[in-house]
Scaffold this motif. Structure first.
Motif: not given
Ligand code: ARG
Length: 254
Positions: A104-110
């Protein structure tokens, strides 16, 4: 003089040959997802485009980016029509059945976008007894999948792109939009009647999708990406597109 021209010609040809022989990696994306991928002066730019270019540089490939529907990306990777998909794409168990994911290269938030005068104040309001809000999402995204599971297909309206869903919300056609937080922030900027709730619906990891059988490419991409993470390149690219205060806010909220 003749000799000089001949030498020049030979060097030009050699240069051309080197450029031509660089193998190409095709990346599929859906370029309506600022700041990860979007158009600027007719070109696809953003966090994903820059990280992909850095990976290709390291591995000695030329990068070609194709803009596609988001829900066509995983089938295209699985069918070998593109080499990889990079589109702020969340790793999910269901997707892992059809493709491999890189590190993984980034975190996302819904997160949830509502009109400023909305009765929806947090994600809990969507789950409330008797609540029947119409939720807009981008087709095939985790927002679409989770909302359909949690609130029923009859309460979810899927649009081709995130910006389409946001426009429908601004026009009063739906009650809220569930979208990844950074694109949500980018796309509500032009609408004074919309705001982002300070209430996360889901936290996710973004990674690059590669065909299951192409383990060689997955290993190469992982190696390059790990180096780019370790030397700070990935963080620098993310910071370039997401100002530091916002990153700090997001980390504090986690
Ligand atoms: N993170 C979400 C998902 O993987 C949404 C990604 C949408 N990306 C895009 N480029 N439109 O489903």
């Amino acid at each position: 003089m003749k000799k000089l021209i001949a030498i020049l010609l030979v060097s030009l040809l050699a240069l051309g040959a080197v450029a031509e022989t660089l193998p190409v990696l095709t990346m599929g994306t859906n370029a309506a997802f600022k700041p990860y991928e979007f158009y600027e002066d007719g070109e696809i730019v953003g966090i994903d485009a820059e990280i992909a270019a850095a990976i290709c540089d390291k591995l000695g490939y030329e990068l070609e980016i194709l803009d596609m529907d988001f829900d066509g990306l995983i089938p295209a990777v699985a069918a070998g029509k593109i080499d990889f998909a990079m589109a702020g794409m969340t790793v999910t168990p269901a997707r892992l059945e059809s493709v491999n994911f890189s590190v993984s290269y980034a975190t996302g938030v819904q997160s949830i976008i509502v009109p400023v005068d909305s009765p929806i104040g947090s994600v809990d309001d969507l789950y409330a007894e008797g609540a029947a809000y119409t939720i807009g999402v981008q087709q095939g995204t985790t927002g679409d999948i989770y909302c359909t599971d949690d609130f029923g297909a009859e309460n979810v309206l899927a649009y081709k792109t995130g910006p389409d869903a946001v426009a429908a919300l601004a026009a009063g056609k739906i009650d809220c939009v569930v979208l990844d937080n950074n694109p949500a922030k980018a796309y509500i900027e032009t609408y004074s009647n919309l705001m982002l709730l300070d209430s996360d619906y889901a936290v996710e990891e973004y990674a690059i999708a590669i065909a299951l059988e192409n383990t060689e490419l997955k290993d190469k991409i992982d190696a390059a990406l790990n180096e780019l993470i370790a030397d700070g390149t990935v963080a620098a690219v993310i910071l370039k597109y997401i100002p530091i205060e916002e990153v700090a806010e997001q980390t504090a909220a986690e």
